[in-house]
Design an enzyme around this catalytic site. Sequence first.
Site, PDB file in Angstrom:
ATOM      1  N   ASP A 140      45.460  43.105  52.585  1.00  0.00           N
ATOM      2  CA  ASP A 140      44.376  43.165  52.034  1.00  0.00           C
ATOM      3  C   ASP A 140      44.284  42.274  50.855  1.00  0.00           C
ATOM      4  O   ASP A 140      44.806  42.420  49.641  1.00  0.00           O
ATOM      5  CB  ASP A 140      43.845  44.569  51.495  1.00  0.00           C
ATOM      6  CG  ASP A 140      42.405  44.452  50.788  1.00  0.00           C
ATOM      7  OD1 ASP A 140      41.689  43.553  51.047  1.00  0.00           O
ATOM      8  OD2 ASP A 140      42.327  45.600  50.007  1.00  0.00           O
ATOM      9  N   LYS A 193      41.076  39.522  45.539  1.00  0.00           N
ATOM     10  CA  LYS A 193      41.809  40.091  44.282  1.00  0.00           C
ATOM     11  C   LYS A 193      42.525  39.244  43.617  1.00  0.00           C
ATOM     12  O   LYS A 193      42.948  38.280  44.016  1.00  0.00           O
ATOM     13  CB  LYS A 193      42.736  41.047  45.151  1.00  0.00           C
ATOM     14  CG  LYS A 193      42.371  42.299  46.190  1.00  0.00           C
ATOM     15  CD  LYS A 193      43.662  42.969  46.590  1.00  0.00           C
ATOM     16  CE  LYS A 193      42.827  44.173  47.441  1.00  0.00           C
ATOM     17  NZ  LYS A 193      42.309  45.175  46.677  1.00  0.00           N
ATOM     18  N   ARG A 242      36.790  51.320  53.865  1.00  0.00           N
ATOM     19  CA  ARG A 242      35.645  52.469  54.047  1.00  0.00           C
ATOM     20  C   ARG A 242      35.070  52.038  55.217  1.00  0.00           C
ATOM     21  O   ARG A 242      34.415  52.808  55.895  1.00  0.00           O
ATOM     22  CB  ARG A 242      34.711  52.617  52.706  1.00  0.00           C
ATOM     23  CG  ARG A 242      34.044  51.614  52.181  1.00  0.00           C
ATOM     24  CD  ARG A 242      33.442  51.975  50.945  1.00  0.00           C
ATOM     25  NE  ARG A 242      34.517  52.064  49.903  1.00  0.00           N
ATOM     26  CZ  ARG A 242      34.622  52.233  48.661  1.00  0.00           C
ATOM     27  NH1 ARG A 242      33.150  52.287  48.135  1.00  0.00           N
ATOM     28  NH2 ARG A 242      35.551  52.060  47.809  1.00  0.00           N
ATOM     29  N   ASP A 251      48.627  48.501  52.548  1.00  0.00           N
ATOM     30  CA  ASP A 251      47.302  49.129  52.693  1.00  0.00           C
ATOM     31  C   ASP A 251      47.025  49.683  53.959  1.00  0.00           C
ATOM     32  O   ASP A 251      45.863  50.195  54.224  1.00  0.00           O
ATOM     33  CB  ASP A 251      46.053  47.742  52.685  1.00  0.00           C
ATOM     34  CG  ASP A 251      44.879  48.549  51.819  1.00  0.00           C
ATOM     35  OD1 ASP A 251      44.829  49.572  51.211  1.00  0.00           O
ATOM     36  OD2 ASP A 251      43.792  47.831  51.674  1.00  0.00           O
TER      37      ASP A 251
END
Length: 523
Positions: free
Chosen positions: A290, A297, A371, A308
């Site tokens: 990720d 990030k 999500r 992740d």
Amino acid sequence: MTSPSTTLSLVDTDPAELAVDAIVIGVHSQTGGQDATGGPAGNLLLASGAESIAAAFDGKLTETLALLGATGGPGEVIKLATLGTVTAPLVVAVGLGPEPTGAAPAPETLRRAAGATVRALAGAPRVALALPLPDDADAPAALRAVAEGALLGGYRFAGYKTKPQPARREPVAEVLVAVPDAGDATAQAEITRAQTVADAVRLSRDWVNTAPNELRPPSFADAVASAARDAGLGVEVLDEAALKAGGYGGILAVGQGSEAPPRLVKLTYTPAGGGSGKRVALVGKGITFDTGGISIKPAQGMWEMKSDMAGAAAVGAAMLAIAALKPSVAVTGYLPMAENMPSGTSYRPGDVITMYSGKKVEVLNTDAEGRMILADGIARACEDGADYLFETSTLTGGQVIALGKRIAGVMGTPELCERVKAAGEATGEPAWPMPLPDDVRKGMDSDVADISQVNAGMDRAGHMLQGGVFLREFVTDEVAWAHIDIAGPGYHSGEATGYWTKGGTGVPVRTLVHLVEDVAANG
């Protein structure tokens, strides 16, 4: 890549006469009182199981250990050369903390003690554990804890070093656990179960610890599918074409920025005779790396984002343990996998994605990718039919802020959240129920879609709760569900402690297996 394994067996020989490289005993911290020989103990008290060792040292064992600095503090490991007083060349005392009043040490205390000593004894091929075990109804749980701790504490990732490491000692190859009756059927069953579950945890750790260039979605899916087929599970793997044909918009959106396309792996366990008639679904987040995507990030610590996919690793490994343990309940695992990368084909803030359920989601932050893939996995699980749905994921940094690195956050159906909490207490994987407030959901209303990914007005406030609120939108009303956020517990970046080694922890494999067995037994 497979880590070196440790074998486990029971023994009822006098610990002082065991032909092993080291014998492990427990010590408690205390002030005054008597040790196992009846003599004054000072600040140390030998735990039960050490009586014959103490006798061989003519009652001077606690005194000698104290001279070496032993305090009996939890997890403290002190080694003492026996100089022929017993068969083993080393006695190893592990701290168990203060002596419990009228009871044996808690299972988690024993689990951590066994893990700490087996790890500290790397280089010793054969080790025996003479730790205190109760002789009542709590005995199976205590024995399970000791066995799991020993197997998990001895874990070491195989790694990628190309040169021999002369100072690196091999993990303990064989562990013997001293019990009153090695032929007892209940004790043997606990050892068999512990080996099965610990092997699953170790495999989960291997997957998490694998370098992300070697475990991208297609190769991760292949690894899980291969292990599942060998275990006798039903396997279905949806590639990018099947995902597109099926309308898995969330998984496809997250994966479209990477040259390694996404996957959805479905694993099916069907009990003999149909089982209890209940159906359990397990869903795990499989983001193999990720970057945050377009909402990239910070560079610091990004290398840990190979973890992740710890939720998917836990679900895949738990399904292998379930196949071996054969509970009387149908279980299906769903592992959505993608790599979240920034590129010219990445999904963007402002995009509106049509999810598998048909719901339209406005993307506000591409780093809220977990999500998105989980929503598709959850919707598919509900469509296939489930009475209970347990989903686990390294979902939010908010979990770490709220609950730290050891305690998972749990959101969902209140009764099921309490069952997760109880399972966590039983397995040593603590979890704490959290609310899903209406005001968090209100802030996720979108001007252009059915829901936005995050509550822009709250920014990072209630971040863990935002993840749970979003996922709730994709669970059908008749399904009891629990979301287990393991952002902290799923990966351990500090020094080894107890039965946790550095890297992937395997949390919450043991919780998931416990929950499935609980549903099989109690509905």
